[in-house]
Design a protein around this motif. Sequence first.
Motif, short mmCIF file in Angstrom:
data_model
loop_
_atom_site.label_atom_id
_atom_site.label_comp_id
_atom_site.label_asym_id
_atom_site.label_seq_id
_atom_site.Cartn_x
_atom_site.Cartn_y
_atom_site.Cartn_z
N ALA A 18 0.89 -1.16 0.00
CA ALA A 18 0.00 0.00 0.00
C ALA A 18 0.93 1.21 0.00
CB ALA A 18 -0.88 0.00 1.24
N ALA A 20 1.52 5.20 -0.07
CA ALA A 20 0.85 6.46 0.28
C ALA A 20 1.64 7.65 -0.22
CB ALA A 20 0.68 6.56 1.79
N PRO A 27 -3.63 13.09 1.88
CA PRO A 27 -3.01 11.81 1.53
C PRO A 27 -3.79 11.05 0.46
CG PRO A 27 -4.19 11.60 3.60
CD PRO A 27 -4.32 13.04 3.18
N ALA A 65 5.29 6.83 1.65
CA ALA A 65 5.38 5.81 2.71
C ALA A 65 4.72 4.55 2.19
CB ALA A 65 4.66 6.30 3.97
N SER A 67 3.35 0.28 3.28
CA SER A 67 3.27 -0.93 4.10
C SER A 67 3.13 -2.10 3.15
CB SER A 67 2.04 -0.87 5.02
OG SER A 67 1.83 -2.14 5.62
N ARG A 79 6.90 -1.98 7.30
CA ARG A 79 6.42 -0.60 7.13
C ARG A 79 7.60 0.35 6.98
NH1 ARG A 79 2.39 1.57 11.40
NH2 ARG A 79 2.61 3.39 10.05
N ALA B 18 -5.99 -0.20 3.76
CA ALA B 18 -4.74 0.54 3.93
C ALA B 18 -5.16 1.99 4.15
CB ALA B 18 -3.88 0.42 2.67
N ALA B 20 -4.30 5.86 4.89
CA ALA B 20 -3.21 6.83 4.72
C ALA B 20 -3.53 8.14 5.44
CB ALA B 20 -2.97 7.11 3.24
N THR B 21 -2.53 8.66 6.12
CA THR B 21 -2.61 9.95 6.79
C THR B 21 -1.49 10.84 6.24
OG1 THR B 21 -1.20 9.03 8.51
CG2 THR B 21 -3.58 9.09 8.96
N ASN B 28 1.81 8.71 5.64
CA ASN B 28 2.04 7.49 6.41
C ASN B 28 0.89 6.54 6.07
OD1 ASN B 28 3.16 5.67 8.13
ND2 ASN B 28 2.94 6.92 9.98
N VAL B 29 1.10 5.27 6.25
CA VAL B 29 0.04 4.31 5.91
C VAL B 29 0.18 3.06 6.77
CG1 VAL B 29 1.44 3.37 3.99
CG2 VAL B 29 -1.03 3.01 3.99
N ARG B 30 -0.95 2.52 7.19
CA ARG B 30 -0.96 1.26 7.92
C ARG B 30 -2.20 0.49 7.54
NH1 ARG B 30 -1.76 6.02 9.02
NH2 ARG B 30 -0.23 6.18 10.68
N ILE B 31 -2.15 -0.80 7.76
CA ILE B 31 -3.28 -1.65 7.40
C ILE B 31 -4.08 -1.95 8.66
CG2 ILE B 31 -3.89 -3.96 6.53
CD1 ILE B 31 -1.48 -3.52 4.57
N PHE B 49 -5.48 1.18 19.43
CA PHE B 49 -5.06 1.36 20.82
C PHE B 49 -4.85 2.84 21.08
CE2 PHE B 49 -4.13 -3.16 20.50
CZ PHE B 49 -4.60 -3.60 21.73
N ASN B 61 -4.36 16.01 11.57
CA ASN B 61 -4.94 16.17 10.23
C ASN B 61 -6.00 15.10 10.04
OD1 ASN B 61 -5.60 16.55 7.58
ND2 ASN B 61 -3.53 16.18 6.76
N VAL B 64 -7.98 11.92 5.53
CA VAL B 64 -7.31 10.65 5.30
C VAL B 64 -7.82 10.04 4.00
CG1 VAL B 64 -7.02 10.26 7.79
CG2 VAL B 64 -9.02 9.30 6.63
#
Lengths: 141, 141
Positions: A18, A20, A27, A65, A67, A79, B18, B20-21, B28-31, B49, B61, B64
């Motif tokens: 993925a 970004a 984004p 960026a 992942s 990541r 996925a 993205a910020t 940045n990106v995370r799944i 969390f 921001n 997304v």
Amino acid sequence: MNYLEEFDKIMTDQAEIALATSIDNIPNVRIVNFYCNPEKKGVLYFSSFKNNPKTVEFSKNRNVAFSSVPRNGQNEHIRVTTAVVSKSKLTIYDLKKEFVSRVPDYEMIIDQAGDQLNLYELKFREATVIVDMNNISKIRL
Amino acid sequence: MNYLEEFDKIMTDQAEIALATSIDNIPNVRIVNFYCNPEKKGVLYFSSFKNNPKTVEFSKNRNVAFSSVPRNGQNEHIRVTTAVVSKSKLTIYDLKKEFVSRVPDYEMIIDQAGDQLNLYELKFREATVIVDMNNISKIRL
């Protein structure tokens, strides 16, 4: 645990990231196939059709960026938060064998439209290797 | 093709996005796992969390973007480029059944650490439905 070995294993086993981008702090993200050469640390290759909107985004902001995308049922992934994108000096034809071995559909795409594909590189010096919730480490490449 | 139906089908079948910020134009990106209620269009739920770095990014921001993550072998997916993230008025306990039915591991996480999870919402008015290379359409929700 040898996280550099885990990095190589994950980046060989998984075929998608993925990716970004950001333009004016807005984004965007898309999933693309990639290839990493284990002998050439900190470089990841992917291709894009020349007229795809993401190529315009790359020209406006090279900071990206990514992942890696875990395959079904897996947790482990990579990541990278500080990568730089640029057009590669290689072409998709130079890496045809590598892409096709990971994504068989690429053979037809490259044969039919390889001239319309640009090859891009992501370069990065650090990556976070997530093996599972208890085994996470940042590595330098 | 009824793209709204395809949207519902993909968002029910797939369990990850996925996300993205961007902070200071650095993406940045995370799944993350998600849940969409087909009766409530244009809202997607996911949890984090409370001390996770992405919660700080959301506070800086709220703009997304996301792509759903195709399951192995699939091509169809959803992309949204203009979503806004906010903390939900619901909690993870309100959607426990829905998350667990999609991601069975969530049962243990919620039972052991539900109090440490915040529930977030992504809100969006438009989505691009990609069924395959020849069947792509933007829909309003």
